[in-house]
Structures are given as C-alpha cells and as structure tokens.
Design an enzyme around this catalytic site. Structure first.
Site, PDB file in Angstrom:
ATOM      1  N   HIS A  83      29.004  33.608  13.282  1.00  0.00           N
ATOM      2  CA  HIS A  83      30.432  33.742  13.529  1.00  0.00           C
ATOM      3  C   HIS A  83      30.704  35.050  14.257  1.00  0.00           C
ATOM      4  O   HIS A  83      29.815  35.885  14.411  1.00  0.00           O
ATOM      5  CB  HIS A  83      31.237  33.665  12.234  1.00  0.00           C
ATOM      6  CG  HIS A  83      30.592  34.342  11.074  1.00  0.00           C
ATOM      7  ND1 HIS A  83      30.370  35.688  11.013  1.00  0.00           N
ATOM      8  CD2 HIS A  83      30.079  33.828   9.937  1.00  0.00           C
ATOM      9  CE1 HIS A  83      29.775  35.981   9.877  1.00  0.00           C
ATOM     10  NE2 HIS A  83      29.573  34.869   9.211  1.00  0.00           N
ATOM     11  N   CYS A 114      29.397  41.468  -0.553  1.00  0.00           N
ATOM     12  CA  CYS A 114      29.596  41.215   0.877  1.00  0.00           C
ATOM     13  C   CYS A 114      30.972  41.734   1.262  1.00  0.00           C
ATOM     14  O   CYS A 114      31.967  41.361   0.640  1.00  0.00           O
ATOM     15  CB  CYS A 114      29.497  39.717   1.144  1.00  0.00           C
ATOM     16  SG  CYS A 114      29.837  39.251   2.846  1.00  0.00           S
ATOM     17  N   HIS A 165      29.550  41.445   9.062  1.00  0.00           N
ATOM     18  CA  HIS A 165      29.716  41.794   7.659  1.00  0.00           C
ATOM     19  C   HIS A 165      28.551  42.591   7.143  1.00  0.00           C
ATOM     20  O   HIS A 165      27.504  42.657   7.754  1.00  0.00           O
ATOM     21  CB  HIS A 165      30.089  40.609   6.762  1.00  0.00           C
ATOM     22  CG  HIS A 165      29.301  39.373   6.858  1.00  0.00           C
ATOM     23  ND1 HIS A 165      28.879  38.691   5.768  1.00  0.00           N
ATOM     24  CD2 HIS A 165      28.876  38.655   7.903  1.00  0.00           C
ATOM     25  CE1 HIS A 165      28.244  37.594   6.115  1.00  0.00           C
ATOM     26  NE2 HIS A 165      28.226  37.558   7.404  1.00  0.00           N
ATOM     27  N   HIS A 210      22.405  33.675  10.194  1.00  0.00           N
ATOM     28  CA  HIS A 210      22.067  34.353   8.944  1.00  0.00           C
ATOM     29  C   HIS A 210      22.132  33.365   7.775  1.00  0.00           C
ATOM     30  O   HIS A 210      22.904  32.400   7.802  1.00  0.00           O
ATOM     31  CB  HIS A 210      22.963  35.570   8.691  1.00  0.00           C
ATOM     32  CG  HIS A 210      24.419  35.245   8.638  1.00  0.00           C
ATOM     33  ND1 HIS A 210      25.162  35.041   9.771  1.00  0.00           N
ATOM     34  CD2 HIS A 210      25.267  35.089   7.602  1.00  0.00           C
ATOM     35  CE1 HIS A 210      26.407  34.778   9.429  1.00  0.00           C
ATOM     36  NE2 HIS A 210      26.497  34.791   8.098  1.00  0.00           N
ATOM     37  N   GLU A 225      24.525  30.004   9.217  1.00  0.00           N
ATOM     38  CA  GLU A 225      25.705  30.017  10.084  1.00  0.00           C
ATOM     39  C   GLU A 225      25.714  31.259  10.960  1.00  0.00           C
ATOM     40  O   GLU A 225      24.930  32.178  10.766  1.00  0.00           O
ATOM     41  CB  GLU A 225      26.981  29.968   9.236  1.00  0.00           C
ATOM     42  CG  GLU A 225      27.144  31.170   8.316  1.00  0.00           C
ATOM     43  CD  GLU A 225      28.308  31.031   7.336  1.00  0.00           C
ATOM     44  OE1 GLU A 225      28.700  29.898   6.997  1.00  0.00           O
ATOM     45  OE2 GLU A 225      28.811  32.083   6.909  1.00  0.00           O
TER      46      GLU A 225
END
Length: 153
Positions: free
Chosen positions: A68, A120, A72, A106, A66
């Site tokens: 976004h 995470c 992170h 990723h 995915e």
C-alpha cells in the site's frame, strides 16, 4: 475520536490485552487471506494523525500479504516468527523494529510453536491495501527464500 475523551491510563491485563481496548478480528470483511490473527487499536488521536495497534497471531498464523501507499513501523513484542518486507525474509524476535516502506510487499508469520505479537504505528487516514495478483505471487516465489516463507499459505 475526540482527543479529550481518551483515557489517560489503560492498565495492561494478562494475555497482551488492555483495559477498555476492544479485541477485534484482524480484517472485518474477510476479503484477504490471513490466518489466526487479531488486532487491538491501542491509541488513536486525531491531532497526531496516527494509530498505534497491537496485532497478535496464534502459532503458525499469518497476516495478509499486501502492499500500500502508506508507510508503517512495527515493533515485535512477543514470540518469534518471520517477516517479508519487499524481497527480504527476516527472522523476528521481541523488540526487533521493522520499517515497511510504501508499496513494498510485506507479511508477518508466527513460528509454528508460539504466538507472535507486535505493535504497529500507521497513519489514521490511509489507503486500502493491494493484494498480489497471480503474476505477483509467481514473481515473488521465484526467489527460493520467499517461496519457503510462503509455503504454508
């Protein structure tokens, strides 16, 4: 979550679990492809606007491919595997740090013979992930290293 309600100490238990922390499915709705992965939200505090989560996948498990808007940070805690970040495939091992910038593809994959667990950190308020289209997948797989990485999907 009310910051005053947070316990000051949550002891670690065996198997990378923590006292009073729910062990949950990776994605509740099942709308994205992944295999043998779970999550635990270890820390969420509104005044810091972040969450610290622990993800773990069984041997040969993987997270969703995915991208976004939010960034992170990831720290591998146990096991070995590989990750794809943007157009780079990298082997990972305990205590490696990975930064995932906004809008980069990723995915994490556990080695075939051992579980992979990682911390995470993300924003508490974040956008929903975008999954790859067939065209996106074809473009990624033109790179032989990425095609090998994704070959177990």
């Amino acid at each position: 979550m009310d910051d005053d309600a947070l316990p000051l100490f949550r002891p670690a238990m065996q198997g990378f679990r923590w006292d009073a922390v729910a062990h949950q499915p990776y994605k509740q709705d099942g709308s994205a492809p992944f295999k043998d992965i779970s999550r635990q939200v270890l820390f969420q505090q509104d005044n810091l606007a972040c969450e610290l989560r622990y993800f773990e996948m069984d041997p040969a498990g993987y997270s969703t491919l995915e991208q976004h808007e939010h960034t992170h940070a990831v720290m591998i805690l146990r096991g070995r595997g590989a990750c794809l970040v943007d157009r780079t495939v990298q082997a990972v091992k305990p205590f490696d740090l990975i930064t995932i910038p906004a809008w980069t593809w990723h995915q994490f994959r556990a080695a075939p013979t051992e579980a992979l667990g990682f911390l995470c950190m993300v924003n508490s308020q974040r956008d929903r992930p975008r999954l790859p289209t067939d065209d996106d997948l074809a473009a990624l797989k033109r790179d032989p290293a990425i095609a090998r990485f994704m070959s177990t999907t």
